[in-house]
Design an enzyme around this catalytic site. Structure first.
Site, mmCIF file in Angstrom:
data_model
loop_
_atom_site.group_PDB
_atom_site.id
_atom_site.type_symbol
_atom_site.label_atom_id
_atom_site.label_comp_id
_atom_site.label_asym_id
_atom_site.label_seq_id
_atom_site.Cartn_x
_atom_site.Cartn_y
_atom_site.Cartn_z
ATOM 1 N N GLU C 121 0.861 -1.193 0.000
ATOM 2 C CA GLU C 121 0.000 0.000 0.000
ATOM 3 C C GLU C 121 0.885 1.226 0.000
ATOM 4 O O GLU C 121 1.759 1.367 0.839
ATOM 5 C CB GLU C 121 -0.912 -0.028 1.220
ATOM 6 C CG GLU C 121 -1.609 1.280 1.531
ATOM 7 C CD GLU C 121 -2.412 1.845 0.354
ATOM 8 O OE1 GLU C 121 -3.222 1.104 -0.238
ATOM 9 O OE2 GLU C 121 -2.202 3.041 0.016
ATOM 10 N N THR C 130 -10.312 5.342 -2.286
ATOM 11 C CA THR C 130 -11.751 5.303 -2.521
ATOM 12 C C THR C 130 -12.497 4.590 -1.397
ATOM 13 O O THR C 130 -13.610 4.974 -1.055
ATOM 14 C CB THR C 130 -12.027 4.576 -3.859
ATOM 15 O OG1 THR C 130 -11.160 5.108 -4.851
ATOM 16 C CG2 THR C 130 -13.463 4.763 -4.292
ATOM 17 N N HIS C 139 -25.233 -2.487 -1.486
ATOM 18 C CA HIS C 139 -26.376 -2.572 -2.395
ATOM 19 C C HIS C 139 -26.849 -4.006 -2.562
ATOM 20 O O HIS C 139 -26.058 -4.938 -2.449
ATOM 21 C CB HIS C 139 -25.977 -2.050 -3.778
ATOM 22 C CG HIS C 139 -25.439 -0.659 -3.756
ATOM 23 N ND1 HIS C 139 -26.216 0.443 -3.990
ATOM 24 C CD2 HIS C 139 -24.190 -0.193 -3.536
ATOM 25 C CE1 HIS C 139 -25.468 1.527 -3.908
ATOM 26 N NE2 HIS C 139 -24.242 1.179 -3.634
ATOM 27 N N VAL C 279 4.482 1.119 -5.555
ATOM 28 C CA VAL C 279 4.998 0.354 -6.692
ATOM 29 C C VAL C 279 5.407 1.318 -7.792
ATOM 30 O O VAL C 279 4.622 2.182 -8.192
ATOM 31 C CB VAL C 279 3.931 -0.623 -7.217
ATOM 32 C CG1 VAL C 279 4.404 -1.300 -8.494
ATOM 33 C CG2 VAL C 279 3.589 -1.660 -6.153
ATOM 34 N N ARG C 421 -14.198 7.575 -7.629
ATOM 35 C CA ARG C 421 -14.406 6.202 -8.088
ATOM 36 C C ARG C 421 -13.412 5.865 -9.193
ATOM 37 O O ARG C 421 -13.139 6.699 -10.067
ATOM 38 C CB ARG C 421 -15.814 6.047 -8.664
ATOM 39 C CG ARG C 421 -16.937 6.445 -7.732
ATOM 40 C CD ARG C 421 -18.197 6.561 -8.538
ATOM 41 N NE ARG C 421 -19.360 6.967 -7.789
ATOM 42 C CZ ARG C 421 -19.721 8.220 -7.540
ATOM 43 N NH1 ARG C 421 -18.958 9.211 -7.961
ATOM 44 N NH2 ARG C 421 -20.826 8.486 -6.874
ATOM 45 N N CYS C 513 -16.783 13.855 22.259
ATOM 46 C CA CYS C 513 -17.943 13.765 21.369
ATOM 47 C C CYS C 513 -18.320 12.308 21.080
ATOM 48 O O CYS C 513 -19.484 11.968 21.028
ATOM 49 C CB CYS C 513 -17.666 14.464 20.037
ATOM 50 S SG CYS C 513 -17.422 16.246 20.159
ATOM 51 N N CYS C 546 -17.566 18.274 17.254
ATOM 52 C CA CYS C 546 -16.532 19.301 17.206
ATOM 53 C C CYS C 546 -15.441 18.974 16.198
ATOM 54 O O CYS C 546 -14.499 19.748 16.028
ATOM 55 C CB CYS C 546 -15.939 19.574 18.585
ATOM 56 S SG CYS C 546 -14.627 18.453 19.098
ATOM 57 N N CYS C 551 -9.997 17.150 20.699
ATOM 58 C CA CYS C 551 -9.192 15.963 20.960
ATOM 59 C C CYS C 551 -7.981 15.798 20.053
ATOM 60 O O CYS C 551 -7.092 15.013 20.358
ATOM 61 C CB CYS C 551 -10.049 14.716 20.850
ATOM 62 S SG CYS C 551 -10.662 14.410 19.183
#
Lengths: 123, 417, 587
Positions: C121, C130, C139, C279, C421, C513, C546, C551
């Site tokens: 990665e 994405t 879906h 890569v 996308r 929060c 917030c 934080c």
């Protein structure tokens, strides 16, 4: 000649008018309190400001200690005061009001701690 | 699990929470403060500039110094303060209030007959004003930067754009300018700074920090880190003027665009909210519509002076005492409403049968010289007072005799002329 | 008509451009120059639509084509390639390129077998592309065109989510979706349906057309509801709803949670995950990839899986098998405070035909943690890294979807964001062995419904690898279960007290929060988070009202302490949060 100054001593920001004649203050109008009166007198002749900043501290909870000048210093010396703080390291514990640096930048004012800092291990 | 029983529990250990706890302790009540942060003092700990306490102590103290006064008092009076303790649940049980809080020592169950919420405000985010762009590193709110610089000694960046002409923004501009930023520019949509003139003088004018009125940020440029911002001029209605867009290179954008009361918990519990203040609806002792739950300080609405915030705490302390004594409330409340020239007003109604003078805080929506603040009912003027100058950026305080208002069943209207 | 003829016909629609093409093994290469980016996309799509075209590599340039940028990128890759081509990191059976939901799903599936697998990665964390920036909708499979691979894998994948959620312990809710039919639904066709015929069509014809489409796609159990039932099912649905179609299988997840869970389980079972590993090239020999060259060194390999999302086309080209070009399509979403969660029970959409080009497929969705998200939009953008939001788009979303609900506190908006996308010109998944490199598997063009299809995509990809000759011997000690990340906000007070006694950091609330404690942040770091955004995705710290205002500094402090790096070096995602110290005084 009338000058208008905005008082910075507190949030009220009174608009104070100062009459200066022949190099002396003749009249002051619009101040809301004693601090303002004092401020206005000085502002037209030798403006002063309180400088608030921080210095490095070790052994406390946070790495910085808030400090201030004990009394307002001449406006044109503000940068000198800030520069004088460079490299200063204080060791906890510190009490509010402790003098960190005397007669900073030759202004007659001291640099004092604004709060207590206890000795603590790292969280 | 630890059980803590008190007359009153105060949520929030900032200046208002400290003040109400000190006052109640002085009145002989047993009080405990619950504070989520690591120390007492709230937002004041990071406000190293001075000007706090002129009304209360006739001194221009720094934030930490002002807070110390109350912290020391609290210690003398022997009241408990639980720090790094966060309330996760609040509910009414058999006429009393029960709070469940977590702390490094374990779960703490606090029960009391009265609660004072002093949880202050949070800062508005750039999302709330629809700033465009991606979400790179380098975008902050002014309070964050104040904390970062003053407590940690770290700079957010070197070439700074500050959005918003309020006090926090100006104070942060000065800090950054003195403490190592290479460039600072301030922009705001109003024709002039919204903050206190004293700050304009001692933060901006004293140092010649550049600023652009009637300007706002349309978009932040940069994906991983801020590369710049698209500035645009706005008209009197704050609408962007097409064609005036300009790219301003910078590596940090700091938003100082307002404070919002931390009132979600109260809202969840069913307390009535005021959409103008975005805080709770309160009676003359700053009690919310939840019986026995009081709100003080910035949680009601952001105050310009900490001295005024603290005053609501002193008044609420009286109210808490009345509640604990079981003093009677009116059957019907007397509403206090804002007139057309008043943007917001607290308190919202008179609920108690007996009490002292009424202290009201209002924010005018107009800028007027030689203004007259009035209290009317059905057309007739009950009270008026003059102010040399009123403006939306300054919260006004008025104190009136209770007898003027309390028998006016239809309510009164406070206005500015 | 042969493929060549069909392609030529498609290009003939643009006679005044000097366009040329070349076809090789079903892949069409386009060349030439056009005026605008829009035209570039249009032509690519038209050729992509031609039956028989297996991929479009669109080498046409447009006015404003970022030549300089492209050249810089190529030079940078070459430089890093030279620096690293001889630095051997190790030998692997399979190297997966890309740490999004697709790459991590394949990694997890491969970890069932006795194979040495590496996942590469380029960013500082899993799922920063994405995968993290979509609305998390699983879906049912009704929307995708029937003949596409994406439809098949969607329908299958959707039903595999329950098991995934159970094994991998990420939050998943099969909330179902409700598609509202209102007076606006067929407004553009109203003149063909005069008077009472219009409402009749809306109430009694259109819903069944949708049910029929669903059946054709392989989605059963879709119901039609009318009248008061609509409001029983969805209390805040717009009052003028005439009918509705209810799809029981639709689910919701936090998309990054899925990828993170997959990655952790894969790592648990032996997959080596390398972040900060980009890569830049390949070492090929005899029509096969022998080594994957990265910014970290070279990974020798027997098989390579290209799951590089937005960059899959560039990876394919570097590998020697360019078969598609990605045309990025940005989607903007608006997120609302948890207090609004009570207004939405199902994934909601209003059927409007014909579909608005910029907001098709969007709607109002609840999230598993109680927020509500509106969107997404759909805009072709030339820059793969363009995740900027235009304030106008926010207004477009707020206006467009406001007709779905009778009431909604829109002022409780807390955030908006955009994702891009990775769409190909054939507008379908490309999951097949590369045509011109024997040991490369393309898993590209994973656009919507990519997230919903992920379990099935992984299965399908493994099948393809098997067909390509990869031996799959099951690991006897494969553990499909990944431990859930414990979170204070889900615990009872008695549990909380117990856990604090064991570790007091569970009593230190850092994000007020979202109620996230120091212990959870440290656990996130232990599980691989190295940046504040990585911690945010794993713990939700900073996702509340917030937005990190209170934080963020505390989280950065904890990272600084745990990683032993100065505060000024803590990263948000790719870049440092801060810069410098007061008066240059470092700690």
């Amino acid at each position: 000649m009338w000058s208008k100054v905005i008082c910075v001593r507190c949030p009220r920001s009174c608009v104070i008018n100062v009459l200066v004649e022949e190099g002396a203050v003749k009249s002051i109008e619009g101040y809301g309190c004693g601090l303002g009166l004092e401020y206005a007198k000085e502002e037209v002749s030798s403006p002063k400001r309180t400088v608030c900043s921080t210095v490095k501290i070790v052994g406390g909870k946070y790495p910085r200690l808030p400090v201030r000048t004990s009394v307002p210093v001449p406006k044109n010396k503000i940068r000198n005061v800030i520069r004088a703080l460079h490299g200063i390291t204080v060791k906890a514990p510190v009490r509010r009001g402790d003098i960190i640096l005397s007669n900073v930048a030759d202004t007659g004012a001291d640099i004092v701690a604004e709060m207590d800092v206890n000795e603590e291990g790292n969280h | 699990m630890m059980e803590v029983k008190r007359d009153v529990v105060v949520m929030g250990g900032g200046p208002s929470g400290l003040a109400v706890a000190v006052k109640l302790a002085e009145m002989g009540r047993n009080v405990a403060i619950v504070e989520s942060g690591d120390e007492l003092g709230g937002i004041l700990v990071q406000c190293i500039h001075d000007g706090f306490g002129v009304k209360l102590f006739s001194k221009a103290l720094s934030g930490p110094e002002f807070a110390s006064h109350f912290i020391e008092k609290l210690r003398e009076l022997g009241a408990d303060a639980f720090v790094r303790t966060h309330v996760i649940n609040m509910e009414r049980k058999e006429g009393a209030w029960e709070l469940t809080a977590v702390s490094p020592k374990g779960v703490i169950r606090l029960s009391s007959k009265a609660i004072v919420c002093a949880t202050g405000c949070r800062e508005r985010t750039p999302f709330e004003i629809r700033v465009g762009g991606a979400r790179p590193a380098g975008v902050y709110t002014a309070g964050m930067v104040q904390r970062l610089v003053n407590l940690y000694g770290v700079l957010p960046g070197k070439r700074i754009l500050i959005v918003g002409g309020g006090d926090v923004g100006m104070i942060v501009a000065r800090h950054l300018y003195l403490e190592g930023a290479e460039e600072v520019l301030m922009v705001f949509p109003e024709p002039w700074f919204m903050g206190l003139p004293r700050n304009v003088q001692q933060c901006i004018l004293d140092f010649g920090i550049p600023f652009r009125p009637r300007t706002t940020v349309k978009e932040i440029i940069g994906k991983d880190r801020v590369k710049g911002a698209v500035l645009v001029k706005v008209d009197e209605k704050w609408q962007p003027i097409k064609g005036t867009e300009e790219f301003y290179p910078c590596d940090t954008v700091i938003f100082s665009i307002g404070l919002v009361p931390n009132a979600s918990k109260l809202e969840e519990l069913g307390a009535e909210m005021d959409p103008r203040t975005r805080g709770p609806v309160v009676n003359e002792f700053f009690e919310t519509t939840l019986r026995g739950v009081f709100a003080v300080g910035n949680l009601l609405t952001p105050f310009d002076y900490v001295d005024d915030a603290v005053e609501t705490a002193f008044i609420a302390a009286e109210g808490v005492s009345k509640h604990l004594n079981g003093e009677p409330r009116r059957e019907k409340t007397v509403p206090i409403r804002p007139g057309p020239n008043v943007r917001l007003l607290i308190p919202h109604h008179v609920e108690w049968l007996k009490g002292g003078d009424l202290t009201l805080f209002l924010r005018p929506s107009v800028e007027v010289e030689n203004a007259k603040i009035t209290i009317k009912t059905g057309g007739s003027v009950l009270y008026h007072t003059r102010r040399r100058y009123v403006r939306p950026s300054m919260l006004e305080k008025i104190v009136v005799s209770r007898s003027l208002v309390e028998d006016k069943d239809m309510g009164v209207i406070v206005d500015v002329e | 008509m042969r493929l060549e003829g069909k392609v030529r016909k498609a290009l003939e629609k643009h006679p005044d451009k000097n366009l040329s093409y070349r076809i090789k093994d079903g892949v069409v290469f386009l060349y030439g120059q056009v005026d605008s980016y829009e035209e570039w996309v249009e032509i690519g799509l038209e050729v992509g639509k031609v039956k028989g075209v297996e991929g479009v590599v669109n080498k046409i340039t447009w006015k404003g084509y970022p030549e300089e940028k492209v050249r810089e990128r190529e030079e940078r890759r070459k430089r890093i390639f030279e620096e690293n081509k001889d630095k051997m990191i190790g030998s692997y059976d399979v190297v997966i390129i890309g740490g999004g939901v697709t790459g991590t799903a394949i990694a997890r599936e491969l970890s069932r077998y006795q194979l040495k697998v590496a996942l590469l990665e380029k960013s500082t964390d899993i799922a920063t592309g994405t995968t993290k920036a979509n609305n998390g909708m699983i879906h049912a499979g009704i929307e995708a065109p029937r003949s596409t691979l994406k439809r098949k894998l969607n329908v299958k994948g959707c039903r595999m989510y329950e098991r995934w959620a159970r094994e991998l312990n990420f939050k998943y809710k099969m909330v179902g979706s409700v598609w509202l039919i209102t007076p606006r639904t067929l407004e553009k066709y109203k003149r063909y349906l005069p008077g009472p015929m219009y409402t009749f069509a809306l109430r009694y014809i259109l819903p069944y057309i949708v049910v029929f489409k669903a059946l054709l796609n392989g989605v059963k159990g879709v119901k039609v509801i009318r009248g008061a039932k609509i409001f029983e099912v969805e209390p805040y649905a717009t009052r003028d709803s005439v009918a509705a179609v209810y799809v029981p299988w639709t689910g919701i997840v936090e998309p990054y949670e899925v990828a993170i869970a997959l990655a952790e389980n894969a790592a648990q079972n032996g997959v080596e995950i390398f972040t900060n590993t980009e890569v830049v090239g390949f070492l090929n020999e005899g029509g096969m990839i022998r080594g994957v060259v990265t910014s970290r060194g070279t990974f020798q390999c027997r098989y390579v899986v290209n799951a590089a999302g937005l960059y899959a086309d560039e990876i394919a080209e570097l590998a020697g098998s360019p078969e598609y070009t990605i045309h990025p399509r940005k989607g903007v979403m608006v997120l609302f405070h948890k207090a609004t969660g009570s207004y939405v029970k199902h994934c909601l959409a209003e059927i409007i035909l014909p579909q608005h080009p910029r907001t098709k497929g969007g709607g109002i969705n609840p999230t598993p943690h109680g927020n509500v998200v509106w969107g997404p939009t759909a805009d072709e953008v030339p820059d793969k890294e363009d995740v900027s939001v235009d304030p106008e788009e926010i207004q477009l979303i707020l206006t467009k979807y406001s007709t779905i609900l009778s009431e909604f506190p829109r002022q409780k908006l807390i955030r908006y964001f955009a994702g891009v996308r990775a769409a190909t010109f054939t507008e379908d998944f490309v999951i097949r062995p590369a045509k011109w490199v024997r040991n490369l598997l393309h898993v590209a063009g994973i656009q919507s419904p990519g997230l919903a299809s992920a379990p099935a995509i992984a299965e399908y990809a493994i099948q393809k690898l098997r067909e390509m000759g990869l031996e799959l011997r099951e690991k006897p000690n494969f553990n499909p279960f990944r431990e859930a990340t414990p979170s204070l906000r889900e615990m009872k007070p008695s549990e909380i007290d117990e856990i604090i006694q064991k570790d007091p950091r569970w009593g230190h609330v850092v994000c007020e929060c979202e109620l996230v404690t120091e212990a959870e942040i440290i656990e996130a770091i232990r599980r691989g988070a190295r940046t504040t955004d990585a911690i945010k995705r794993r713990t939700r710290a900073g996702m509340g009202e917030c937005q990190g205002g209170r934080c963020m500094i505390k989280i950065a402090m904890i990272l600084s302490r745990e990683l032993g790096i100065p505060l000024s070096q803590v990263l948000k995602e790719e870049a440092p949060l801060f810069n410098g110290h007061v008066r240059g005084e470092a700690e």
